[in-house]
Design a protein around this motif. Structure first.
Motif, PDB file in Angstrom:
ATOM      1  N   LEU A 153      20.564  24.384  22.050  1.00  0.00           N
ATOM      2  CA  LEU A 153      19.165  24.797  22.202  1.00  0.00           C
ATOM      3  C   LEU A 153      18.803  25.090  23.651  1.00  0.00           C
ATOM      4  O   LEU A 153      17.645  25.299  23.980  1.00  0.00           O
ATOM      5  N   MET A 154      19.806  25.100  24.520  1.00  0.00           N
ATOM      6  CA  MET A 154      19.556  25.358  25.942  1.00  0.00           C
ATOM      7  C   MET A 154      19.857  26.808  26.313  1.00  0.00           C
ATOM      8  O   MET A 154      19.613  27.229  27.430  1.00  0.00           O
ATOM      9  N   HIS A 160      26.574  29.482  22.875  1.00  0.00           N
ATOM     10  CA  HIS A 160      26.235  30.262  21.690  1.00  0.00           C
ATOM     11  C   HIS A 160      26.913  29.663  20.464  1.00  0.00           C
ATOM     12  O   HIS A 160      28.065  29.251  20.522  1.00  0.00           O
ATOM     13  N   PRO A 177      27.887  32.101  12.287  1.00  0.00           N
ATOM     14  CA  PRO A 177      28.264  33.447  11.818  1.00  0.00           C
ATOM     15  C   PRO A 177      29.628  33.454  11.113  1.00  0.00           C
ATOM     16  O   PRO A 177      29.816  34.163  10.124  1.00  0.00           O
ATOM     17  N   ALA A 183      29.004  31.991   7.689  1.00  0.00           N
ATOM     18  CA  ALA A 183      28.192  32.934   6.918  1.00  0.00           C
ATOM     19  C   ALA A 183      29.051  34.085   6.406  1.00  0.00           C
ATOM     20  O   ALA A 183      28.931  34.500   5.250  1.00  0.00           O
ATOM     21  N   VAL A 223      23.698  33.128   1.977  1.00  0.00           N
ATOM     22  CA  VAL A 223      23.143  32.255   3.016  1.00  0.00           C
ATOM     23  C   VAL A 223      21.674  32.615   3.203  1.00  0.00           C
ATOM     24  O   VAL A 223      21.338  33.760   3.493  1.00  0.00           O
ATOM     25  N   GLU A 224      20.789  31.660   3.004  1.00  0.00           N
ATOM     26  CA  GLU A 224      19.366  31.952   3.108  1.00  0.00           C
ATOM     27  C   GLU A 224      18.795  31.516   4.440  1.00  0.00           C
ATOM     28  O   GLU A 224      17.689  31.908   4.808  1.00  0.00           O
ATOM     29  N   ARG A 225      19.542  30.683   5.171  1.00  0.00           N
ATOM     30  CA  ARG A 225      18.957  30.157   6.391  1.00  0.00           C
ATOM     31  C   ARG A 225      20.051  29.541   7.260  1.00  0.00           C
ATOM     32  O   ARG A 225      20.963  28.901   6.744  1.00  0.00           O
ATOM     33  N   VAL A 226      19.956  29.773   8.556  1.00  0.00           N
ATOM     34  CA  VAL A 226      20.824  29.113   9.531  1.00  0.00           C
ATOM     35  C   VAL A 226      19.921  28.393  10.519  1.00  0.00           C
ATOM     36  O   VAL A 226      18.975  28.993  11.031  1.00  0.00           O
ATOM     37  N   THR A 227      20.182  27.115  10.761  1.00  0.00           N
ATOM     38  CA  THR A 227      19.312  26.361  11.661  1.00  0.00           C
ATOM     39  C   THR A 227      20.137  25.692  12.751  1.00  0.00           C
ATOM     40  O   THR A 227      21.152  25.060  12.460  1.00  0.00           O
ATOM     41  N   GLN A 228      19.705  25.871  13.991  1.00  0.00           N
ATOM     42  CA  GLN A 228      20.287  25.104  15.090  1.00  0.00           C
ATOM     43  C   GLN A 228      19.299  24.006  15.444  1.00  0.00           C
ATOM     44  O   GLN A 228      18.132  24.291  15.697  1.00  0.00           O
ATOM     45  N   VAL A 229      19.793  22.782  15.424  1.00  0.00           N
ATOM     46  CA  VAL A 229      18.862  21.673  15.611  1.00  0.00           C
ATOM     47  C   VAL A 229      19.508  20.638  16.521  1.00  0.00           C
ATOM     48  O   VAL A 229      20.738  20.539  16.595  1.00  0.00           O
ATOM     49  N   ASP A 284      14.722  14.348  12.749  1.00  0.00           N
ATOM     50  CA  ASP A 284      14.748  15.802  12.522  1.00  0.00           C
ATOM     51  C   ASP A 284      15.864  16.205  11.575  1.00  0.00           C
ATOM     52  O   ASP A 284      15.672  17.005  10.653  1.00  0.00           O
ATOM     53  N   SER A 287      15.527  17.640   7.801  1.00  0.00           N
ATOM     54  CA  SER A 287      16.045  18.989   7.550  1.00  0.00           C
ATOM     55  C   SER A 287      17.003  18.992   6.371  1.00  0.00           C
ATOM     56  O   SER A 287      16.975  19.885   5.520  1.00  0.00           O
ATOM     57  N   LEU A 328      22.280  36.836   8.403  1.00  0.00           N
ATOM     58  CA  LEU A 328      22.829  35.777   7.549  1.00  0.00           C
ATOM     59  C   LEU A 328      24.129  36.208   6.873  1.00  0.00           C
ATOM     60  O   LEU A 328      24.645  35.520   6.017  1.00  0.00           O
ATOM     61  N   GLY A 332      26.845  37.091   8.760  1.00  0.00           N
ATOM     62  CA  GLY A 332      27.963  36.751   9.635  1.00  0.00           C
ATOM     63  C   GLY A 332      28.452  37.904  10.485  1.00  0.00           C
ATOM     64  O   GLY A 332      29.291  37.718  11.353  1.00  0.00           O
ATOM     65  N   GLU A 334      13.336  22.841  20.210  1.00  0.00           N
ATOM     66  CA  GLU A 334      13.773  21.798  19.285  1.00  0.00           C
ATOM     67  C   GLU A 334      14.520  22.368  18.094  1.00  0.00           C
ATOM     68  O   GLU A 334      15.176  21.643  17.364  1.00  0.00           O
ATOM     69  N   ARG A 335      14.391  23.672  17.886  1.00  0.00           N
ATOM     70  CA  ARG A 335      14.983  24.224  16.673  1.00  0.00           C
ATOM     71  C   ARG A 335      15.066  25.745  16.787  1.00  0.00           C
ATOM     72  O   ARG A 335      14.155  26.384  17.296  1.00  0.00           O
ATOM     73  N   VAL A 336      16.184  26.286  16.335  1.00  0.00           N
ATOM     74  CA  VAL A 336      16.340  27.737  16.220  1.00  0.00           C
ATOM     75  C   VAL A 336      16.678  28.020  14.766  1.00  0.00           C
ATOM     76  O   VAL A 336      17.569  27.377  14.207  1.00  0.00           O
ATOM     77  N   THR A 337      15.964  28.938  14.131  1.00  0.00           N
ATOM     78  CA  THR A 337      16.207  29.223  12.719  1.00  0.00           C
ATOM     79  C   THR A 337      16.446  30.712  12.516  1.00  0.00           C
ATOM     80  O   THR A 337      15.691  31.528  13.020  1.00  0.00           O
ATOM     81  N   GLN A 338      17.525  31.021  11.803  1.00  0.00           N
ATOM     82  CA  GLN A 338      17.731  32.402  11.369  1.00  0.00           C
ATOM     83  C   GLN A 338      17.372  32.465   9.895  1.00  0.00           C
ATOM     84  O   GLN A 338      17.895  31.692   9.103  1.00  0.00           O
TER      85      GLN A 338
END
Lengths: 414, 414
Positions: free
Chosen positions: A13-14, A18, A23, A26, A36-42, A48, A52, B13, B15, B37-41
């Motif tokens: 998240l910084m 990457h 990907p 996916a 794939v409906e959603r990709v989350t970086q947390v 949290d 999630s 989504l 890839g 705090e969060r990144v969402t695709q």
């Protein structure tokens, strides 16, 4: 079937690191028919993460996580999964023993903190990780699947290919999914899309379009109960596309311009040498990226200025009559390279990489030539006027043209 | 302050297309003191998007979205934001006029579907997009900020730098944030981390560590009420780190090995030429990636086999006594390149890029040399045994060593 991917770790998240795992996963899932409906970086935050996962369990059939399986306090993926499923973690003596063996084999004593990598929950089985200390988890819970994998991409991909993929394939009812990527050059994304528009409405096989460094790619995915049926579906669309795009197609699937050129050279037992101006050595470098290229690559010259071109065999009158940036000079460079390195084929390339014009020719003007027994060929390009793009695109175009020339039976030089 | 980022589009989504916008924004936000705090695709689905935005509004101060602002039915970001805020969209006649002008300037008639790009909601103001037809939205709602930006990275970054960043900076109370990146070579991440361990516990300035292609980077971020105070905080940590890492530091911030080497050459008015074996032209290519490099780069040779080394000035007895892969041959190559291209400096590089051993030397063995008036220098490297890494790392190390040599006053060759 619906899937969801989590990439876990505050460092993601910084903006510095990457996430390449998501990907990758996916792309693999799309081939398995999992959408794939959603990709989350947390980040590494227990609350949290647990929240999630609970939300994801309610809406998705498959959940994949990468990261957060290390031995430190910040690594909380196992704990969060346990919370979201309402299960307790316990240390597995079998996993603990394996972990101790892992350290022993490296003449190290296992630090106490690594014990947390040996825990399991009742609905999880561990996935062995041959490349590191973090085993993954494969969880079946109320018909849902959660797969937790380590974050380092090489460990993740190793586990994916050898452990996770077979488990998921075994679980999915046996339908056959085939994919084929068609690679084109010299057409814009919009032009390709327009030419093959009639195939975009079809649901099966489905068609995707992607702009890449080496041109526009089309990907066909066909699904059927049998392989024959899937191949049949694929074949119809593939043929239709081939008819529309014709000679703009230069390769398929994993083909790269440098490997195709290398294979064509090796197949015919021919050697090659180059003289480069605007590409500054990139053509040689890409040619020699291929393992075994020393069998056919004889050598290269980078002649940036006129003097060094003259000193290395480009005739004075060619440059004074046509300019250093011209078809004629490109061909003279190809011939000079061939002669100098005693190669069967010579390549010459000259142009304006920028930032400024040269010889009043705009940035992006490139001339290239291929010289071989019985046949010389040269061609002009007008590339987007940005230095790295000029270099890269010119090299791709030259390698594709070279492959084409080598495959033409009538051009056979020997 | 908490931030959250959404990258919108079903194509993310699959890839194939990597989301580079979110890491860009995350990096920028960390410099503004906004914690991501969060990144969402997430895909182009109105219900999913609206729900996601509602949840994000409850927990974050800043929400950034990219994508979904195009003119097609699939582009639903505006609509989803409106739903999540309970506001209605209306066509702005001012935006519509601007959009029609955009097409007129290109001799095109605006298609009707583009009208949807001219809508606003009461709490949004539009952000002009000079590079495309999709204006962004900047929304203030109950002390929360939502910024919607277009998906193409060049449009997004243009809008970010020129429009969004000034708006956010103006909103954030004036604290000064300074950053500095310190770039090192020849140490592992663990070694760097251990050497500077005492600085990791400090909250301000904070310290991050990142493994990059050109070595390990450390990033210092200091925050204070005044610039002087922030510089003071930064200075203490920076000095401490410099003391610990010493000559392993090769550059700062945006420095690249090729630009530093190029600047050092230009500053001293010296020219350069190269003879490469295992790097196959990559050194020349990277040197000539720098605009203006034609002022100092005289030319390059790629001599892959022994014959071409001999023919281009490497003495027979050097290769027969020491082998083609040796310090001595690297130096002879450097001298030959210098002589051949009449350059002030010659670089030679020879080694084993793999996949197999050569002259019984393992993959990753590389010898390089720099030859200049009054001073010759050569050095050996042992690199990770993978072809692309051997090539890339060898080039980085050579350019950094070259810069060092050029900056040593005692080595002044003229």
């Amino acid at each position: 079937m619906k899937g969801e991917i989590f990439a876990i770790g505050t460092e993601l998240l910084m903006g510095e690191l990457h996430d390449t795992n998501s990907p990758y996963i996916a792309g693999e899932l799309s081939l398995l028919g999992i959408t794939v409906e959603r990709v989350t970086q947390v980040g590494d935050n227990l609350k949290d993460l647990a929240e999630s996962f609970s939300i994801a369990l309610a809406r998705s059939d498959y959940i994949f996580t990468t990261g957060g399986l290390g031995p430190t306090q910040d690594d909380l993926t196992r704990e969060a999964i346990a919370v979201s499923l309402g299960e307790k973690t316990t240390v597995s003596s079998k996993l603990l023993e394996e972990l101790e063996d892992w350290f022993k084999a490296r003449d190290m004593k296992m630090p106490e903190r690594n014990i947390k990598q040996a825990v399991l929950i009742p609905s999880a089985r561990s996935i062995p990780n041959k490349m590191g200390t973090a085993p993954g988890w494969f969880i079946e819970h109320n018909e849902k699947i959660i797969v937790a994998m380590p974050g380092p991409p090489d460990e993740m991909q190793n586990i994916w290919v050898n452990e996770v993929l077979p488990l998921i394939k075994a679980r999915i009812k046996k339908s056959v999914i085939l994919t084929k990527t068609i690679k084109t050059l010299n057409l814009s994304e919009a032009e390709v899309a327009e030419l093959v528009a009639i195939f975009f409405g079809i649901e099966n096989p489905s068609l995707g379009i992607y702009a890449k460094q080496d041109g526009i790619h089309l990907r066909i995915i066909s699904k059927a109960a049998t392989k024959a049926e899937a191949m049949n579906l694929m074949g119809t669309v593939e043929e239709g596309i081939a008819k529309k795009l014709g000679s703009h197609i230069w390769g398929y699937d994993d083909d790269t311009p440098e490997e195709m050129a290398g294979r064509a050279l090796a197949d015919r037992g021919l050697t090659i040498a180059s003289m480069e101006s605007c590409t500054g050595g990139l053509l040689s470098s890409v040619l020699t990226d291929v393992p075994g290229s020393s069998d056919y690559f004889k050598g290269g010259l980078i002649c940036y200025d006129v003097d060094s071109k003259l000193e290395n065999g480009v005739p004075d009158n060619i440059i004074s009559n046509y300019g250093a940036i011209s078809r004629e000079t490109a061909l003279a460079m190809a011939k000079a390279a061939r002669k100098k390195f005693k190669a069967d084929i010579g390549i010459g390339v000259t142009g304006v990489a920028g930032p400024g014009k040269q010889e009043r020719k705009p940035v992006g003007t490139v001339f290239a030539a291929i010289s071989m027994d019985g046949k010389d060929r040269n061609f002009a390009m007008k590339l987007p006027p940005r230095r790295p793009i000029v270099k890269r695109r010119a090299v791709v175009a030259i390698l594709i043209e070279l492959t084409r020339v080598l495959k033409e039976p009538s051009r056979r030089p020997t």
